[in-house]
Design an enzyme around this catalytic site. Structure first.
Site, short mmCIF file in Angstrom:
data_model
loop_
_atom_site.label_atom_id
_atom_site.label_comp_id
_atom_site.label_asym_id
_atom_site.label_seq_id
_atom_site.Cartn_x
_atom_site.Cartn_y
_atom_site.Cartn_z
N ASP A 229 1.96 -0.11 8.92
CA ASP A 229 2.49 1.05 9.66
C ASP A 229 3.98 1.23 9.35
OD1 ASP A 229 2.05 1.93 13.22
OD2 ASP A 229 2.29 3.16 11.42
N GLY B 293 4.27 -4.14 9.74
CA GLY B 293 3.21 -4.25 8.72
C GLY B 293 2.99 -2.99 7.91
N GLY C 141 -4.07 -8.19 10.47
CA GLY C 141 -2.71 -8.73 10.61
C GLY C 141 -2.41 -8.99 12.07
N ILE D 299 0.84 -1.23 0.00
CA ILE D 299 0.00 0.00 0.00
C ILE D 299 0.86 1.26 0.00
CG2 ILE D 299 -0.22 0.25 2.52
CD1 ILE D 299 -3.25 0.86 1.93
N1 APR Z 1 0.74 -3.18 2.13
C1 APR Z 1 -0.55 -3.67 2.18
N2 APR Z 1 -0.99 -4.53 3.12
C2 APR Z 1 -0.09 -4.94 4.06
C3 APR Z 1 1.25 -4.48 4.09
C4 APR Z 1 1.65 -3.57 3.07
N3 APR Z 1 2.90 -3.08 3.00
N4 APR Z 1 1.87 -5.06 5.18
C5 APR Z 1 0.97 -5.84 5.77
N5 APR Z 1 -0.22 -5.78 5.12
C6 APR Z 1 -1.48 -6.46 5.42
C7 APR Z 1 -1.42 -7.59 6.41
O1 APR Z 1 -1.16 -8.82 5.73
C8 APR Z 1 -2.84 -7.56 6.98
O2 APR Z 1 -3.72 -8.27 6.12
O3 APR Z 1 -2.29 -5.46 6.05
C9 APR Z 1 -3.21 -6.07 6.94
C10 APR Z 1 -3.10 -5.37 8.31
O4 APR Z 1 -1.97 -5.88 8.99
P1 APR Z 1 -1.10 -4.99 10.02
O5 APR Z 1 -0.24 -4.06 9.28
O6 APR Z 1 -0.47 -5.95 10.98
O7 APR Z 1 -2.18 -4.08 10.79
P2 APR Z 1 -3.18 -4.44 11.98
O8 APR Z 1 -3.59 -5.87 11.96
O9 APR Z 1 -4.21 -3.37 11.89
O10 APR Z 1 -2.28 -4.24 13.28
C11 APR Z 1 -1.85 -2.93 13.60
O11 APR Z 1 0.43 -3.63 13.78
O12 APR Z 1 2.19 -2.79 12.59
C12 APR Z 1 1.53 -2.71 13.80
O13 APR Z 1 1.85 -0.44 14.52
C13 APR Z 1 0.90 -1.36 14.01
O14 APR Z 1 0.38 -1.85 16.30
C14 APR Z 1 -0.18 -1.72 15.00
C15 APR Z 1 -0.66 -3.07 14.52
#
Ligand code: APR
Length: 208
Positions: free
Chosen positions: A43, A41, A148, A16
């Protein structure tokens, strides 16, 4: 479902923080945590792409409660045409029914919409879309918020996401386009099933 609404929703697989140029994304939604100070992830990817000025800026925001959203500049992503970042904090999945009675770990049998997490996840989408209207966003890219690290069941999350995105686009011209950016073909199939099922239901309803 009015054909124009579904044509305004694009499902893609990828990073993304690096959306395809042809979609002309001008706002990216970050799946953040309440500190807004970065993580892994989505973030992590967005903070890496936006550069250190994003963290510096977010230190001034005082965090963000779960279910809400805050908008910031895109910093180093502006060179890619991204004008805004919207940081939203999704719920961590526990599966507790609205009675507070916990389901078994991973039990998502509670009917959609009646767990605390469902309500908070829906709020993430509606808060982000309201900020898109307020800031005249043309094309916003959403990740699969909370699916995620926060372990929200993917199909359940996809139904909430698609339902609120579709509902908003049916009532608003802004944003013109919504990109749902998932990270794997498997996740794309989950979303496509939700979209196809909703489209078939709406078509059936129109014909009735
Ligand atoms: N682009 C698109 N989708 C992604 C990417 C990326 N670069 N990286 C991961 N994902 C997907 C994951 O596979 C998942 O399906 O995005 C979705 C959300 O995953 P997370 O990033 O882990 O977010 P979330 O589950 O909302 O957890 C948030 O994770 O990274 C930390 O700081 C963040 O504490 C917060 C938590």
């Amino acid at each position: 479902m009015p054909q124009d609404v579904i044509e305004r929703i694009h499902l893609i697989v990828g990073d993304i923080s690096d959306p395809p140029a042809e979609l002309r994304v001008d706002c990216i939604v970050n799946a953040a945590n309440e500190s807004l100070l970065g993580g892994g992830g989505v973030d992590g990817a967005i903070h890496r792409a936006a550069g250190p000025r994003l963290l510096e800026h977010n230190r001034t925001l005082g965090g963000c409660p779960t279910g809400l959203a805050k908008i910031t500049p895109a910093f180093d992503l502006e060179s890619a045409g991204i004008r805004h970042l919207i940081h939203t904090v999704g719920p961590v999945w526990s599966g507790k029914r609205d009675t507070g009675v916990p389901g078994a770990p991973g039990d998502d049998s509670a009917s959609l919409g009646n767990t605390h997490e469902d309500v908070l996840l829906a709020s993430c989408y509606t808060q982000c879309l309201s900020l898109c209207v307020k800031h005249a966003v043309r094309c916003v890219a959403f990740p699969a918020i909370s699916t995620g690290v926060y372990r929200f069941p993917k199909q359940r999350a996809a139904k909430i996401a698609f339902g609120h995105i579709h509902g908003h686009l049916a009532r608003h011209d802004t944003p013109h386009r919504v990109v749902i950016c998932v990270y794997s073909e498997e996740d794309a199939r989950v979303y496509q099933d939700v979209i196809d099922t909703r489209a078939a239901w709406m078509l059936g309803r129109r014909r009735a």
